[in-house]
Design a protein around this motif. Structure first.
Motif, PDB file in Angstrom:
ATOM      1  N   LEU A   1      -4.027  20.440   5.917  1.00 17.78           N
ATOM      2  CA  LEU A   1      -3.181  19.560   5.128  1.00 17.78           C
ATOM      3  C   LEU A   1      -1.988  20.320   4.570  1.00 17.78           C
ATOM      4  O   LEU A   1      -2.046  21.530   4.335  1.00 17.78           O
ATOM      5  CB  LEU A   1      -3.976  18.952   3.970  1.00 17.78           C
ATOM      6  N   ARG A   2      -0.929  19.578   4.339  1.00 19.34           N
ATOM      7  CA  ARG A   2       0.232  20.164   3.687  1.00 19.34           C
ATOM      8  C   ARG A   2      -0.012  20.235   2.174  1.00 19.34           C
ATOM      9  O   ARG A   2      -0.848  19.535   1.629  1.00 19.34           O
ATOM     10  CB  ARG A   2       1.469  19.312   3.973  1.00 19.34           C
ATOM     11  N   GLY A   3       0.787  21.053   1.505  1.00 17.84           N
ATOM     12  CA  GLY A   3       0.764  21.072   0.045  1.00 17.84           C
ATOM     13  C   GLY A   3      -0.562  21.514  -0.527  1.00 17.84           C
ATOM     14  O   GLY A   3      -1.220  22.432  -0.041  1.00 17.84           O
TER      15      GLY A   3
ATOM     16  N   ASP B   1      -6.040  14.285  -2.244  1.00 16.33           N
ATOM     17  CA  ASP B   1      -6.113  12.926  -1.703  1.00 16.33           C
ATOM     18  C   ASP B   1      -4.785  12.474  -1.111  1.00 16.33           C
ATOM     19  O   ASP B   1      -4.749  11.866  -0.033  1.00 16.33           O
ATOM     20  CB  ASP B   1      -6.531  11.945  -2.809  1.00 16.33           C
ATOM     21  N   ARG B   2      -3.709  12.740  -1.808  1.00 21.91           N
ATOM     22  CA  ARG B   2      -2.398  12.294  -1.333  1.00 21.91           C
ATOM     23  C   ARG B   2      -2.081  12.880   0.039  1.00 21.91           C
ATOM     24  O   ARG B   2      -1.615  12.176   0.939  1.00 21.91           O
ATOM     25  CB  ARG B   2      -1.314  12.687  -2.341  1.00 21.91           C
TER      26      ARG B   2
ATOM     27  N   GLN C   1      -1.680  10.934   3.598  1.00 27.24           N
ATOM     28  CA  GLN C   1      -0.475  11.073   4.416  1.00 27.24           C
ATOM     29  C   GLN C   1      -0.821  11.489   5.844  1.00 27.24           C
ATOM     30  O   GLN C   1      -0.189  11.017   6.800  1.00 27.24           O
ATOM     31  CB  GLN C   1       0.475  12.090   3.769  1.00 27.24           C
ATOM     32  N   LEU C   2      -1.806  12.363   6.005  1.00 26.28           N
ATOM     33  CA  LEU C   2      -2.245  12.743   7.348  1.00 26.28           C
ATOM     34  C   LEU C   2      -2.779  11.532   8.104  1.00 26.28           C
ATOM     35  O   LEU C   2      -2.426  11.299   9.269  1.00 26.28           O
ATOM     36  CB  LEU C   2      -3.320  13.828   7.270  1.00 26.28           C
ATOM     37  N   ALA C   3      -3.652  10.759   7.449  1.00 24.82           N
ATOM     38  CA  ALA C   3      -4.199   9.558   8.096  1.00 24.82           C
ATOM     39  C   ALA C   3      -3.075   8.608   8.488  1.00 24.82           C
ATOM     40  O   ALA C   3      -3.118   7.990   9.563  1.00 24.82           O
ATOM     41  CB  ALA C   3      -5.188   8.866   7.160  1.00 24.82           C
TER      42      ALA C   3
ATOM     43  N   ARG D   1       5.504   2.148  10.192  1.00 27.08           N
ATOM     44  CA  ARG D   1       5.039   3.304   9.420  1.00 27.08           C
ATOM     45  C   ARG D   1       3.924   2.858   8.482  1.00 27.08           C
ATOM     46  O   ARG D   1       3.988   1.777   7.900  1.00 27.08           O
ATOM     47  CB  ARG D   1       6.176   3.939   8.620  1.00 27.08           C
ATOM     48  N   LYS D   2       2.895   3.693   8.320  1.00 25.46           N
ATOM     49  CA  LYS D   2       1.714   3.306   7.559  1.00 25.46           C
ATOM     50  C   LYS D   2       1.551   4.144   6.291  1.00 25.46           C
ATOM     51  O   LYS D   2       2.078   5.248   6.174  1.00 25.46           O
ATOM     52  CB  LYS D   2       0.452   3.463   8.427  1.00 25.46           C
ATOM     53  N   ALA D   3       0.795   3.583   5.352  1.00 24.33           N
ATOM     54  CA  ALA D   3       0.378   4.299   4.146  1.00 24.33           C
ATOM     55  C   ALA D   3      -1.081   3.943   3.878  1.00 24.33           C
ATOM     56  O   ALA D   3      -1.511   2.806   4.142  1.00 24.33           O
ATOM     57  CB  ALA D   3       1.254   3.926   2.953  1.00 24.33           C
TER      58      ALA D   3
END
Length: 485
Positions: free
Chosen positions: A84-86, A90-91, A95-97, A240-242
Protein backbone atom coordinates in the motif's frame (compact mmCIF):
# COMPACT_ATOMS: atom_id res chain seq x y z
CA UNK A 1 -7.85 -29.73 -25.00
CA UNK A 2 -11.33 -30.07 -23.51
CA UNK A 3 -14.05 -27.58 -24.38
CA UNK A 4 -17.27 -26.86 -22.53
CA UNK A 5 -19.91 -24.50 -23.85
CA UNK A 6 -20.65 -21.50 -21.69
CA UNK A 7 -24.23 -21.24 -20.46
CA UNK A 8 -26.44 -18.47 -21.80
CA UNK A 9 -26.64 -16.77 -18.38
CA UNK A 10 -22.85 -16.84 -17.91
CA UNK A 11 -22.51 -15.53 -21.47
CA UNK A 12 -24.74 -12.59 -20.58
CA UNK A 13 -22.44 -11.68 -17.68
CA UNK A 14 -19.33 -12.06 -19.86
CA UNK A 15 -20.74 -9.66 -22.44
CA UNK A 16 -21.85 -7.12 -19.86
CA UNK A 17 -18.39 -5.60 -19.32
CA UNK A 18 -18.20 -1.90 -20.15
CA UNK A 19 -15.79 0.98 -19.57
CA UNK A 20 -18.21 2.26 -16.90
CA UNK A 21 -18.64 -1.02 -15.03
CA UNK A 22 -16.46 -4.13 -15.23
CA UNK A 23 -18.28 -7.32 -14.27
CA UNK A 24 -15.92 -8.34 -11.47
CA UNK A 25 -16.83 -9.44 -7.97
CA UNK A 26 -14.35 -7.68 -5.67
CA UNK A 27 -13.52 -9.02 -2.22
CA UNK A 28 -11.48 -7.63 0.67
CA UNK A 29 -10.19 -9.96 3.38
CA UNK A 30 -8.24 -8.84 6.46
CA UNK A 31 -5.91 -11.19 8.36
CA UNK A 32 -5.15 -10.88 12.05
CA UNK A 33 -1.45 -11.56 11.47
CA UNK A 34 0.98 -11.56 8.53
CA UNK A 35 0.51 -14.35 5.97
CA UNK A 36 3.32 -16.18 4.19
CA UNK A 37 3.01 -15.81 0.42
CA UNK A 38 4.24 -19.37 -0.15
CA UNK A 39 1.66 -20.82 2.24
CA UNK A 40 -1.17 -18.88 0.60
CA UNK A 41 0.01 -20.11 -2.81
CA UNK A 42 -0.18 -23.71 -1.55
CA UNK A 43 -3.73 -23.13 -0.34
CA UNK A 44 -4.77 -21.90 -3.77
CA UNK A 45 -3.00 -24.80 -5.49
CA UNK A 46 -4.67 -27.38 -3.28
CA UNK A 47 -8.13 -25.86 -2.81
CA UNK A 48 -8.97 -23.26 -5.45
CA UNK A 49 -7.56 -25.01 -8.50
CA UNK A 50 -9.66 -28.12 -7.89
CA UNK A 51 -12.40 -26.00 -9.50
CA UNK A 52 -11.69 -26.33 -13.25
CA UNK A 53 -13.07 -22.84 -13.95
CA UNK A 54 -10.07 -21.29 -12.21
CA UNK A 55 -7.70 -23.04 -14.65
CA UNK A 56 -9.74 -22.24 -17.77
CA UNK A 57 -9.82 -19.30 -20.15
CA UNK A 58 -12.60 -18.36 -22.57
CA UNK A 59 -12.49 -18.83 -26.32
CA UNK A 60 -15.06 -17.45 -28.75
CA UNK A 61 -16.32 -18.96 -31.98
CA UNK A 62 -19.17 -18.49 -34.42
CA UNK A 63 -21.76 -19.98 -32.06
CA UNK A 64 -20.71 -18.38 -28.78
CA UNK A 65 -18.16 -18.93 -26.04
CA UNK A 66 -16.49 -21.96 -24.49
CA UNK A 67 -14.38 -22.77 -21.44
CA UNK A 68 -11.01 -24.29 -22.40
CA UNK A 69 -8.00 -25.28 -20.30
CA UNK A 70 -5.27 -22.63 -20.21
CA UNK A 71 -2.21 -24.61 -21.30
CA UNK A 72 0.00 -21.69 -20.19
CA UNK A 73 -1.54 -21.38 -16.73
CA UNK A 74 0.81 -20.08 -14.04
CA UNK A 75 -0.32 -19.30 -10.51
CA UNK A 76 2.02 -16.31 -10.25
CA UNK A 77 -0.10 -14.53 -12.91
CA UNK A 78 -3.08 -14.74 -10.58
CA UNK A 79 -1.53 -14.34 -7.11
CA UNK A 80 0.32 -11.05 -6.82
CA UNK A 81 2.17 -9.33 -3.99
CA UNK A 82 1.42 -5.61 -3.48
CA UNK A 83 2.27 -2.85 -0.99
CA UNK A 84 0.00 0.00 0.00
CA UNK A 85 0.97 3.59 -0.48
CA UNK A 86 1.39 5.99 2.42
CA UNK A 87 0.61 4.85 5.95
CA UNK A 88 -0.98 1.54 4.93
CA UNK A 89 -4.35 2.12 6.60
CA UNK A 90 -8.02 1.77 5.64
CA UNK A 91 -7.92 4.69 3.23
CA UNK A 92 -4.98 3.23 1.32
CA UNK A 93 -6.58 -0.23 1.19
CA UNK A 94 -9.82 1.30 -0.10
CA UNK A 95 -7.88 3.19 -2.77
CA UNK A 96 -6.12 -0.01 -3.85
CA UNK A 97 -9.44 -1.84 -4.16
CA UNK A 98 -10.79 1.09 -6.19
CA UNK A 99 -7.86 1.00 -8.62
CA UNK A 100 -8.11 -2.75 -9.08
CA UNK A 101 -11.89 -2.60 -9.61
CA UNK A 102 -11.39 -0.68 -12.87
CA UNK A 103 -8.48 -2.75 -14.24
CA UNK A 104 -9.72 -5.40 -16.71
CA UNK A 105 -8.63 -8.98 -16.17
CA UNK A 106 -6.44 -10.53 -18.89
CA UNK A 107 -8.78 -12.38 -21.33
CA UNK A 108 -5.91 -14.59 -22.49
CA UNK A 109 -5.96 -16.38 -19.14
CA UNK A 110 -8.49 -17.38 -16.43
CA UNK A 111 -10.48 -14.33 -15.32
CA UNK A 112 -9.44 -14.00 -11.69
CA UNK A 113 -6.66 -12.48 -9.60
CA UNK A 114 -5.77 -12.26 -5.89
CA UNK A 115 -3.56 -9.49 -4.47
CA UNK A 116 -1.82 -10.12 -1.14
CA UNK A 117 -1.29 -6.79 0.67
CA UNK A 118 1.63 -7.17 3.06
CA UNK A 119 1.68 -3.80 4.84
CA UNK A 120 -1.90 -3.16 5.94
CA UNK A 121 -2.01 -1.85 9.53
CA UNK A 122 0.89 -4.06 10.59
CA UNK A 123 -0.71 -7.22 9.21
CA UNK A 124 -1.95 -8.49 5.83
CA UNK A 125 -5.03 -8.09 3.68
CA UNK A 126 -6.10 -9.61 0.39
CA UNK A 127 -8.06 -8.06 -2.48
CA UNK A 128 -9.71 -10.59 -4.77
CA UNK A 129 -11.15 -10.06 -8.25
CA UNK A 130 -13.23 -12.74 -9.98
CA UNK A 131 -15.23 -12.22 -13.16
CA UNK A 132 -18.96 -12.67 -12.72
CA UNK A 133 -19.13 -15.13 -15.64
CA UNK A 134 -17.25 -17.70 -13.51
CA UNK A 135 -19.83 -17.68 -10.73
CA UNK A 136 -22.24 -15.50 -8.81
CA UNK A 137 -21.54 -14.12 -5.35
CA UNK A 138 -23.46 -16.94 -3.68
CA UNK A 139 -21.29 -19.62 -5.25
CA UNK A 140 -18.12 -17.63 -4.58
CA UNK A 141 -18.86 -17.43 -0.85
CA UNK A 142 -18.70 -21.22 -0.95
CA UNK A 143 -15.45 -21.09 -2.93
CA UNK A 144 -13.84 -18.70 -0.45
CA UNK A 145 -14.97 -20.80 2.51
CA UNK A 146 -13.39 -23.85 0.88
CA UNK A 147 -10.03 -22.04 1.08
CA UNK A 148 -10.21 -21.91 4.86
CA UNK A 149 -8.40 -24.31 7.17
CA UNK A 150 -11.59 -26.17 8.13
CA UNK A 151 -11.95 -28.10 4.87
CA UNK A 152 -9.87 -29.31 1.95
CA UNK A 153 -12.05 -29.86 -1.13
CA UNK A 154 -11.32 -32.85 -3.32
CA UNK A 155 -11.29 -33.07 -7.08
CA UNK A 156 -14.34 -34.79 -8.52
CA UNK A 157 -13.38 -37.68 -10.88
CA UNK A 158 -15.81 -36.29 -13.44
CA UNK A 159 -15.21 -33.36 -15.75
CA UNK A 160 -16.55 -29.96 -14.63
CA UNK A 161 -20.17 -29.75 -13.57
CA UNK A 162 -21.79 -28.67 -10.35
CA UNK A 163 -20.48 -31.54 -8.26
CA UNK A 164 -16.80 -30.62 -8.39
CA UNK A 165 -16.45 -30.45 -4.60
CA UNK A 166 -17.82 -33.11 -2.32
CA UNK A 167 -19.57 -32.51 0.96
CA UNK A 168 -17.81 -30.30 3.48
CA UNK A 169 -18.47 -28.99 6.98
CA UNK A 170 -19.22 -25.47 5.69
CA UNK A 171 -22.61 -26.67 4.44
CA UNK A 172 -24.42 -25.35 7.57
CA UNK A 173 -23.11 -21.85 6.81
CA UNK A 174 -24.24 -22.13 3.19
CA UNK A 175 -27.68 -23.52 4.07
CA UNK A 176 -29.24 -20.05 4.47
CA UNK A 177 -27.98 -19.19 0.99
CA UNK A 178 -29.43 -22.27 -0.64
CA UNK A 179 -32.82 -21.60 0.93
CA UNK A 180 -33.02 -18.34 -1.00
CA UNK A 181 -32.57 -15.94 1.91
CA UNK A 182 -29.76 -14.13 0.14
CA UNK A 183 -30.19 -10.39 -0.17
CA UNK A 184 -33.30 -8.67 1.04
CA UNK A 185 -35.66 -11.65 0.75
CA UNK A 186 -35.95 -14.27 3.47
CA UNK A 187 -38.14 -16.22 1.09
CA UNK A 188 -40.58 -18.93 2.05
CA UNK A 189 -40.06 -22.53 1.01
CA UNK A 190 -43.00 -22.36 -1.35
CA UNK A 191 -41.55 -19.45 -3.28
CA UNK A 192 -38.14 -21.08 -3.55
CA UNK A 193 -39.50 -24.42 -4.72
CA UNK A 194 -41.70 -22.91 -7.41
CA UNK A 195 -39.12 -20.33 -8.47
CA UNK A 196 -36.42 -22.99 -8.91
CA UNK A 197 -38.72 -25.16 -11.00
CA UNK A 198 -39.73 -22.28 -13.23
CA UNK A 199 -36.14 -21.08 -13.57
CA UNK A 200 -34.86 -24.55 -14.44
CA UNK A 201 -37.71 -25.23 -16.89
CA UNK A 202 -38.87 -21.95 -18.44
CA UNK A 203 -40.98 -23.93 -20.91
CA UNK A 204 -43.25 -24.84 -17.99
CA UNK A 205 -44.27 -21.27 -17.31
CA UNK A 206 -47.52 -21.76 -19.21
CA UNK A 207 -48.29 -24.96 -17.29
CA UNK A 208 -48.46 -23.23 -13.93
CA UNK A 209 -52.10 -22.29 -14.33
CA UNK A 210 -52.52 -21.92 -10.57
CA UNK A 211 -49.88 -19.19 -10.49
CA UNK A 212 -50.13 -18.00 -14.08
CA UNK A 213 -51.73 -14.68 -13.26
CA UNK A 214 -49.04 -13.83 -10.72
CA UNK A 215 -46.22 -14.88 -13.07
CA UNK A 216 -47.61 -12.68 -15.84
CA UNK A 217 -48.04 -9.78 -13.43
CA UNK A 218 -44.48 -10.12 -12.13
CA UNK A 219 -43.11 -10.37 -15.68
CA UNK A 220 -44.91 -7.18 -16.65
CA UNK A 221 -43.76 -5.53 -13.42
CA UNK A 222 -40.15 -6.09 -14.48
CA UNK A 223 -40.59 -5.23 -18.16
CA UNK A 224 -42.68 -2.10 -17.50
CA UNK A 225 -40.77 -0.91 -14.45
CA UNK A 226 -40.77 2.86 -14.00
CA UNK A 227 -37.62 4.75 -13.05
CA UNK A 228 -36.97 5.34 -9.37
CA UNK A 229 -36.77 8.86 -7.95
CA UNK A 230 -34.06 10.97 -9.63
CA UNK A 231 -31.30 11.78 -7.12
CA UNK A 232 -27.63 12.72 -7.33
CA UNK A 233 -26.91 8.98 -6.95
CA UNK A 234 -28.45 8.25 -10.35
CA UNK A 235 -26.86 9.25 -13.64
CA UNK A 236 -24.02 8.27 -15.98
CA UNK A 237 -21.01 6.65 -14.28
CA UNK A 238 -17.55 7.90 -15.20
CA UNK A 239 -15.70 4.62 -14.67
CA UNK A 240 -13.68 5.50 -11.53
CA UNK A 241 -14.55 3.77 -8.25
CA UNK A 242 -14.35 4.48 -4.53
CA UNK A 243 -14.76 2.01 -1.63
CA UNK A 244 -15.87 2.50 1.96
CA UNK A 245 -16.80 0.30 4.92
CA UNK A 246 -17.68 0.66 8.57
CA UNK A 247 -16.82 -1.04 11.83
CA UNK A 248 -19.18 -4.00 12.23
CA UNK A 249 -22.36 -3.74 14.29
CA UNK A 250 -22.83 -6.45 16.91
CA UNK A 251 -25.19 -9.03 15.43
CA UNK A 252 -26.67 -9.83 18.86
CA UNK A 253 -27.70 -6.18 19.24
CA UNK A 254 -29.27 -6.20 15.78
CA UNK A 255 -31.23 -9.34 16.64
CA UNK A 256 -32.41 -7.80 19.91
CA UNK A 257 -33.82 -4.82 18.02
CA UNK A 258 -35.43 -7.20 15.54
CA UNK A 259 -37.19 -9.05 18.36
CA UNK A 260 -38.40 -5.79 19.81
CA UNK A 261 -39.79 -4.63 16.47
CA UNK A 262 -41.11 -8.01 15.37
CA UNK A 263 -39.05 -7.64 12.19
CA UNK A 264 -36.43 -9.72 10.43
CA UNK A 265 -32.73 -8.91 10.41
CA UNK A 266 -33.06 -8.00 6.73
CA UNK A 267 -35.90 -5.58 7.47
CA UNK A 268 -33.82 -3.72 10.06
CA UNK A 269 -30.60 -3.64 8.03
CA UNK A 270 -32.39 -2.41 4.92
CA UNK A 271 -34.13 0.28 6.95
CA UNK A 272 -30.73 1.42 8.25
CA UNK A 273 -29.36 1.48 4.71
CA UNK A 274 -32.32 3.58 3.55
CA UNK A 275 -31.81 5.93 6.48
CA UNK A 276 -28.10 6.30 5.69
CA UNK A 277 -28.93 7.22 2.10
CA UNK A 278 -31.50 9.75 3.34
CA UNK A 279 -28.92 11.32 5.68
CA UNK A 280 -26.42 11.63 2.84
CA UNK A 281 -28.84 13.34 0.45
CA UNK A 282 -30.04 15.77 3.12
CA UNK A 283 -26.46 16.60 4.15
CA UNK A 284 -25.68 17.49 0.55
CA UNK A 285 -28.58 19.94 0.54
CA UNK A 286 -30.93 17.84 -1.59
CA UNK A 287 -34.67 17.80 -1.13
CA UNK A 288 -35.97 14.39 -0.07
CA UNK A 289 -39.72 14.19 -0.64
CA UNK A 290 -41.84 11.79 1.45
CA UNK A 291 -42.35 9.56 -1.61
CA UNK A 292 -38.64 9.44 -2.55
CA UNK A 293 -37.54 5.89 -3.38
CA UNK A 294 -34.17 4.48 -4.40
CA UNK A 295 -34.43 1.17 -6.19
CA UNK A 296 -31.90 -1.54 -5.41
CA UNK A 297 -31.50 -4.58 -7.66
CA UNK A 298 -31.24 -7.47 -5.21
CA UNK A 299 -29.81 -10.89 -6.18
CA UNK A 300 -31.81 -13.87 -4.89
CA UNK A 301 -30.38 -17.40 -4.97
CA UNK A 302 -32.25 -19.93 -7.15
CA UNK A 303 -30.10 -23.00 -6.47
CA UNK A 304 -32.15 -25.95 -5.23
CA UNK A 305 -31.23 -27.10 -1.75
CA UNK A 306 -30.30 -30.49 -3.20
CA UNK A 307 -27.56 -29.01 -5.40
CA UNK A 308 -24.07 -29.96 -4.18
CA UNK A 309 -22.11 -27.23 -2.41
CA UNK A 310 -19.33 -25.97 -4.68
CA UNK A 311 -21.25 -25.63 -7.94
CA UNK A 312 -20.18 -22.59 -9.93
CA UNK A 313 -21.95 -20.57 -12.62
CA UNK A 314 -24.73 -18.03 -12.19
CA UNK A 315 -28.00 -19.25 -10.71
CA UNK A 316 -29.82 -16.27 -9.32
CA UNK A 317 -32.65 -13.91 -10.11
CA UNK A 318 -32.98 -10.20 -9.42
CA UNK A 319 -35.65 -8.51 -7.37
CA UNK A 320 -36.17 -4.75 -7.75
CA UNK A 321 -36.57 -3.45 -4.20
CA UNK A 322 -37.51 0.20 -3.65
CA UNK A 323 -36.03 1.58 -0.43
CA UNK A 324 -38.38 4.16 1.16
CA UNK A 325 -35.74 6.86 1.59
CA UNK A 326 -38.44 9.52 1.91
CA UNK A 327 -39.75 8.14 5.22
CA UNK A 328 -38.20 10.10 8.09
CA UNK A 329 -39.23 7.87 11.02
CA UNK A 330 -36.87 4.87 11.42
CA UNK A 331 -39.66 2.75 12.90
CA UNK A 332 -42.10 3.58 10.14
CA UNK A 333 -39.34 2.81 7.63
CA UNK A 334 -38.87 -0.69 9.11
CA UNK A 335 -42.63 -1.31 8.94
CA UNK A 336 -42.81 -0.21 5.30
CA UNK A 337 -39.86 -2.38 4.28
CA UNK A 338 -41.42 -5.34 6.08
CA UNK A 339 -44.64 -4.74 4.12
CA UNK A 340 -42.75 -4.61 0.84
CA UNK A 341 -40.85 -7.79 1.70
CA UNK A 342 -44.11 -9.63 2.34
CA UNK A 343 -45.35 -8.58 -1.09
CA UNK A 344 -42.16 -9.71 -2.82
CA UNK A 345 -42.10 -13.06 -1.02
CA UNK A 346 -45.42 -13.97 -2.59
CA UNK A 347 -44.17 -13.41 -6.14
CA UNK A 348 -42.00 -14.91 -8.87
CA UNK A 349 -39.80 -11.99 -9.86
CA UNK A 350 -36.48 -13.78 -9.12
CA UNK A 351 -37.36 -16.67 -11.45
CA UNK A 352 -38.70 -14.33 -14.13
CA UNK A 353 -35.52 -12.23 -14.02
CA UNK A 354 -33.39 -15.38 -14.33
CA UNK A 355 -35.31 -16.52 -17.41
CA UNK A 356 -35.01 -13.05 -18.97
CA UNK A 357 -31.25 -13.08 -18.39
CA UNK A 358 -30.98 -16.54 -19.97
CA UNK A 359 -32.91 -15.32 -23.01
CA UNK A 360 -30.66 -12.25 -23.24
CA UNK A 361 -27.62 -14.52 -23.38
CA UNK A 362 -28.88 -15.97 -26.67
CA UNK A 363 -29.52 -12.59 -28.32
CA UNK A 364 -27.06 -10.76 -30.60
CA UNK A 365 -24.58 -8.76 -28.55
CA UNK A 366 -26.02 -5.35 -29.47
CA UNK A 367 -29.60 -6.39 -28.69
CA UNK A 368 -28.56 -8.06 -25.44
CA UNK A 369 -26.71 -4.91 -24.36
CA UNK A 370 -29.82 -2.80 -24.92
CA UNK A 371 -32.02 -5.24 -22.98
CA UNK A 372 -29.63 -5.50 -20.03
CA UNK A 373 -28.98 -1.78 -19.88
CA UNK A 374 -32.74 -1.11 -19.96
CA UNK A 375 -33.18 -3.34 -16.90
CA UNK A 376 -30.05 -2.04 -15.19
CA UNK A 377 -30.97 1.60 -15.63
CA UNK A 378 -34.22 1.16 -13.72
CA UNK A 379 -32.30 1.12 -10.45
CA UNK A 380 -29.73 3.22 -8.63
CA UNK A 381 -27.79 0.45 -6.88
CA UNK A 382 -27.11 -3.25 -6.54
CA UNK A 383 -27.48 -4.56 -3.00
CA UNK A 384 -26.40 -7.90 -1.56
CA UNK A 385 -26.98 -9.20 1.95
CA UNK A 386 -25.18 -12.46 2.67
CA UNK A 387 -24.91 -14.42 5.94
CA UNK A 388 -21.32 -15.55 6.47
CA UNK A 389 -19.76 -17.86 9.08
CA UNK A 390 -20.86 -17.20 12.64
CA UNK A 391 -17.37 -17.87 14.03
CA UNK A 392 -14.00 -16.51 12.93
CA UNK A 393 -12.34 -18.64 10.28
CA UNK A 394 -8.69 -19.14 9.30
CA UNK A 395 -6.96 -19.08 5.92
CA UNK A 396 -3.36 -20.19 5.39
CA UNK A 397 -3.15 -20.70 9.14
CA UNK A 398 -4.13 -17.12 10.05
CA UNK A 399 -7.52 -15.96 11.42
CA UNK A 400 -9.57 -13.64 9.19
CA UNK A 401 -10.77 -10.65 11.20
CA UNK A 402 -12.89 -9.19 8.41
CA UNK A 403 -14.35 -10.28 5.08
CA UNK A 404 -16.32 -8.24 2.54
CA UNK A 405 -17.24 -8.44 -1.10
CA UNK A 406 -19.11 -6.38 -3.68
CA UNK A 407 -20.91 -7.55 -6.80
CA UNK A 408 -20.58 -5.40 -9.93
CA UNK A 409 -23.11 -2.88 -11.20
CA UNK A 410 -24.47 -3.13 -14.73
CA UNK A 411 -25.59 -0.43 -17.13
CA UNK A 412 -25.54 3.03 -15.55
CA UNK A 413 -25.89 1.84 -11.94
CA UNK A 414 -23.21 3.55 -9.89
CA UNK A 415 -23.57 2.12 -6.36
CA UNK A 416 -22.98 -1.33 -4.93
CA UNK A 417 -24.06 -1.96 -1.34
CA UNK A 418 -22.77 -5.00 0.54
CA UNK A 419 -24.12 -6.24 3.87
CA UNK A 420 -22.36 -9.31 5.25
CA UNK A 421 -22.59 -10.91 8.69
CA UNK A 422 -19.43 -12.57 9.96
CA UNK A 423 -18.14 -13.72 13.35
CA UNK A 424 -20.85 -11.99 15.36
CA UNK A 425 -20.78 -8.70 13.47
CA UNK A 426 -22.61 -7.08 10.55
CA UNK A 427 -20.38 -5.36 8.01
CA UNK A 428 -21.80 -2.61 5.79
CA UNK A 429 -19.76 -1.64 2.71
CA UNK A 430 -20.21 0.53 -0.36
CA UNK A 431 -18.58 0.71 -3.77
CA UNK A 432 -19.48 3.83 -5.75
CA UNK A 433 -18.68 5.50 -9.03
CA UNK A 434 -17.02 8.78 -8.10
CA UNK A 435 -18.98 10.69 -10.77
CA UNK A 436 -22.17 9.91 -8.82
CA UNK A 437 -20.88 9.54 -5.26
CA UNK A 438 -17.32 10.73 -4.67
CA UNK A 439 -17.53 10.28 -0.88
CA UNK A 440 -19.16 6.90 -0.08
CA UNK A 441 -17.73 6.95 3.44
CA UNK A 442 -20.30 9.62 4.30
CA UNK A 443 -23.10 7.20 3.45
CA UNK A 444 -21.42 4.41 5.41
CA UNK A 445 -20.98 6.68 8.43
CA UNK A 446 -24.77 7.12 8.59
CA UNK A 447 -25.48 3.41 8.99
CA UNK A 448 -24.67 3.08 12.73
CA UNK A 449 -26.54 6.28 13.74
CA UNK A 450 -29.65 4.99 11.97
CA UNK A 451 -29.41 1.76 13.94
CA UNK A 452 -28.97 3.76 17.15
CA UNK A 453 -32.18 5.65 16.37
CA UNK A 454 -34.04 2.33 16.37
CA UNK A 455 -32.43 1.36 19.69
CA UNK A 456 -33.48 4.70 21.15
CA UNK A 457 -37.03 4.33 19.85
CA UNK A 458 -37.36 0.94 21.56
CA UNK A 459 -35.92 2.37 24.78
CA UNK A 460 -38.69 4.99 24.79
CA UNK A 461 -41.47 2.41 24.97
CA UNK A 462 -43.39 2.30 28.24
CA UNK A 463 -41.75 -0.01 30.80
CA UNK A 464 -42.88 -3.61 30.33
CA UNK A 465 -44.76 -2.84 27.11
CA UNK A 466 -43.42 -5.95 25.35
CA UNK A 467 -43.54 -8.35 28.30
CA UNK A 468 -46.04 -11.19 28.48
CA UNK A 469 -48.31 -10.08 25.66
CA UNK A 470 -48.95 -10.73 22.01
CA UNK A 471 -49.20 -7.46 20.15
CA UNK A 472 -51.98 -6.78 17.69
CA UNK A 473 -50.95 -5.97 14.10
CA UNK A 474 -49.64 -2.42 13.94
CA UNK A 475 -49.80 -1.90 17.73
CA UNK A 476 -46.04 -1.64 18.20
CA UNK A 477 -45.61 0.74 15.29
CA UNK A 478 -48.44 2.90 16.61
CA UNK A 479 -46.96 3.05 20.12
CA UNK A 480 -43.47 3.86 18.86
CA UNK A 481 -44.70 6.52 16.46
CA UNK A 482 -46.58 8.18 19.32
CA UNK A 483 -43.52 8.01 21.61
CA UNK A 484 -41.13 9.38 18.96
CA UNK A 485 -43.45 11.97 17.45
Amino acid sequence: MGRERMSSVDTAWLRMDSARNLMMIVGVFVFEAPVEMARLARVLEERLLVYPRFRQKIESDAVGHAWVDDEEFRLDRHLRRVRLRGSGGDRELQQLAARLAVQPLDPAHPLWQFHLVENYRGTCAMVTRIHHCIADGIALVGVMLSLTDAVAPRRDPGEGGAGEVESNPWAPYLKPLTRGTVAAIDATGTLVTKSIDVAAHPDRLADYTQVGTRVIRDTLAILLMSDDTPTRLKGTPGGRKAFAWNDPLALDEVKAVCRGLGASVNDVLLACAAGALRRYLLARGDEVAPDCEIRAMVPVNLRPESEPVGGLGNRFGLVPLCLPVGIASPVERVAEIRRRMSELKAGYQPAVAYVLLAIAGHLPHLVQTEVLEYLGNKGSMVMTNVPGPTAMIRMAGVPLSRMMFWVPQSGDIGLGVSILSYAGGVQFGLMSDVALCPDPQRIIDGFAPEFERLVLALAMLPNGFLLGRELAPGELEHALLLETA
